[in-house]
Design a protein around this motif. Structure first.
Motif, short mmCIF file in Angstrom:
data_model
loop_
_atom_site.label_atom_id
_atom_site.label_comp_id
_atom_site.label_asym_id
_atom_site.label_seq_id
_atom_site.Cartn_x
_atom_site.Cartn_y
_atom_site.Cartn_z
N SER A 73 0.90 -1.27 -0.14
CA SER A 73 0.00 -0.02 0.09
C SER A 73 0.75 1.26 -0.08
N ASN A 74 2.03 1.13 0.40
CA ASN A 74 3.05 2.15 0.53
C ASN A 74 2.54 3.26 1.68
N ASN A 75 1.80 2.94 2.56
CA ASN A 75 1.27 3.68 3.60
C ASN A 75 1.59 3.35 4.85
N GLN A 76 2.68 4.01 5.47
CA GLN A 76 3.31 3.75 6.72
C GLN A 76 2.11 3.52 7.86
N ASP A 77 1.08 4.11 7.68
CA ASP A 77 0.20 4.33 8.66
C ASP A 77 -0.74 2.81 9.06
N TYR A 79 0.80 0.03 9.09
CA TYR A 79 1.40 -0.64 10.29
C TYR A 79 0.72 -0.63 11.67
N LYS A 80 0.13 0.71 11.82
CA LYS A 80 -0.46 0.96 13.14
C LYS A 80 -1.64 0.28 13.35
N TRP A 81 -2.62 0.40 12.25
CA TRP A 81 -3.97 -0.16 12.41
C TRP A 81 -3.84 -1.92 12.48
N ILE A 82 -2.76 -2.41 11.63
CA ILE A 82 -2.60 -3.82 11.66
C ILE A 82 -2.28 -4.18 13.07
N ARG A 83 -1.31 -3.57 13.72
CA ARG A 83 -0.86 -3.95 15.07
C ARG A 83 -2.21 -3.67 15.76
N GLU A 84 -2.96 -2.58 15.95
CA GLU A 84 -3.99 -2.65 16.72
C GLU A 84 -4.94 -3.68 16.38
N SER A 85 -5.24 -4.24 15.45
CA SER A 85 -6.11 -5.26 15.12
C SER A 85 -5.62 -6.64 15.67
N ILE A 86 -4.44 -6.84 15.60
CA ILE A 86 -3.92 -8.10 16.36
C ILE A 86 -3.99 -7.94 17.93
N GLU A 87 -3.76 -6.54 18.36
CA GLU A 87 -4.03 -6.41 19.79
C GLU A 87 -5.43 -6.60 20.28
N MET A 88 -6.20 -6.19 19.31
CA MET A 88 -7.70 -6.47 19.84
C MET A 88 -8.05 -7.77 19.30
N MET A 89 -7.52 -8.62 18.72
CA MET A 89 -7.82 -10.06 18.44
C MET A 89 -7.57 -11.01 19.94
N CYS A 90 -6.25 -10.40 20.37
CA CYS A 90 -5.90 -11.04 21.54
C CYS A 90 -6.30 -10.55 22.88
N ASP A 91 -7.08 -9.64 22.90
CA ASP A 91 -7.39 -8.89 24.03
C ASP A 91 -8.34 -9.87 24.84
N GLY A 92 -7.90 -10.21 26.15
CA GLY A 92 -8.77 -11.12 27.01
C GLY A 92 -8.64 -12.86 26.67
N VAL A 93 -7.67 -12.84 25.80
CA VAL A 93 -7.60 -14.29 25.44
C VAL A 93 -6.45 -15.02 26.47
N ASP A 94 -6.86 -15.95 27.09
CA ASP A 94 -5.88 -16.39 28.06
C ASP A 94 -5.08 -17.86 27.35
N ALA A 95 -4.29 -17.44 26.57
CA ALA A 95 -3.38 -18.58 25.89
C ALA A 95 -2.00 -17.97 25.59
N LYS A 96 -1.16 -18.97 25.21
CA LYS A 96 -0.11 -18.39 24.75
C LYS A 96 -0.36 -18.05 23.18
N ILE A 97 0.31 -17.02 22.71
CA ILE A 97 -0.20 -16.58 21.20
C ILE A 97 1.00 -16.32 20.43
N GLY A 98 1.24 -16.92 19.31
CA GLY A 98 2.19 -16.65 18.41
C GLY A 98 1.58 -15.70 17.15
N PRO A 125 10.16 -4.46 13.19
CA PRO A 125 10.24 -3.29 13.98
C PRO A 125 8.86 -2.62 14.49
N TYR A 126 7.91 -2.75 13.35
CA TYR A 126 6.78 -1.97 13.76
C TYR A 126 5.80 -2.83 14.54
N PHE A 127 6.13 -4.20 14.90
CA PHE A 127 5.61 -4.95 15.49
C PHE A 127 6.01 -5.44 17.03
N TRP A 128 7.24 -4.99 17.06
CA TRP A 128 7.71 -5.28 18.45
C TRP A 128 6.76 -4.94 19.64
N ASN A 129 6.69 -5.59 20.59
CA ASN A 129 5.96 -5.46 21.75
C ASN A 129 4.44 -5.37 21.34
#
Length: 195
Positions: A73-77, A79-98, A125-129
């Motif tokens: 997409s050539n849009n650096q922005d 990275y942010k929403w993709i990371r946020e979407s993964i974080e929302m997927m994992c929210d409250g999930v009590d498991a080890k997640i890869g 680097p956009y997805f560390w932590n």
């Protein structure tokens, strides 16, 4: 796990960004872009992941190649929403997640490697932590260990240096080649490898 006598890794995906990336949008589409569709899908995936845990899953591996979308997409922005979407997927999930997003040559198509030769160092680097992700599952099936030096040099992976060095030696020797690498995120437990 009620039917298994040892832990089983459950694959979740293709993930929301991965699915949305492959949709053609036009002026009549209900969702206008990949971001909107991704966030509409996230609660469904989050609910499914919680159901899997409820039924005994302890390790979930997200399969979402959406990590690579910003390169196309050539849009650096993105990275942010993709990371946020993964974080929302994992929210409250009590498991080890890869989180697995391969840098491979699917069906003989080497488009990623040919166009982005630096490999994982282009996007990781956009997805560390990323909240909720305990480890990244990295695919080295088509290029040996090319790019692993980036992980060794990265301050995020200091605990993994010895594991990676031994894997480089293994890949260079006559032993069977390394096919994938699982690295714990800095906040998670020690790194592991998978051969």
């Amino acid at each position: 796990t009620k039917q298994a006598n040892r832990p089983v890794k459950v694959s979740v995906g293709a993930g929301p960004a991965n699915l949305a990336w492959h949709v053609w949008f036009n002026k009549d589409s209900y969702y206008k872009n990949a971001k909107d569709l991704t966030f509409a899908l996230v609660p469904i995936f989050n609910k499914e992941m919680k159901e899997l845990v409820k039924h005994g899953a302890t390790y979930l591996q997200i399969e979402d190649l959406g990590a690579w979308l910003p390169l196309f997409s050539n849009n650096q922005d993105d990275y942010k929403w993709i990371r946020e979407s993964i974080e929302m997927m994992c929210d409250g999930v009590d498991a080890k997640i890869g989180w697995h997003f391969c840098f491979g040559n699917a069906w003989g198509n080497d488009i990623l490697s040919a166009n982005f030769q630096q490999g994982y160092q282009t996007v990781l680097p956009y997805f560390w932590n990323t909240e909720g992700v305990d480890e990244f599952v990295l695919d080295y099936a088509n290029r040996g260990m090319d790019g692993v030096d980036f992980l060794i040099r990265s301050h995020h992976w200091i605990p993994a240096v010895e594991v990676l060095r031994s894997m480089r030696k293994r890949a260079a020797s006559s032993m069977s080649p390394v096919r994938s690498l699982r690295l714990a995120t800095p906040s998670a437990s020690s790194p592991q490898s998978s051969f």
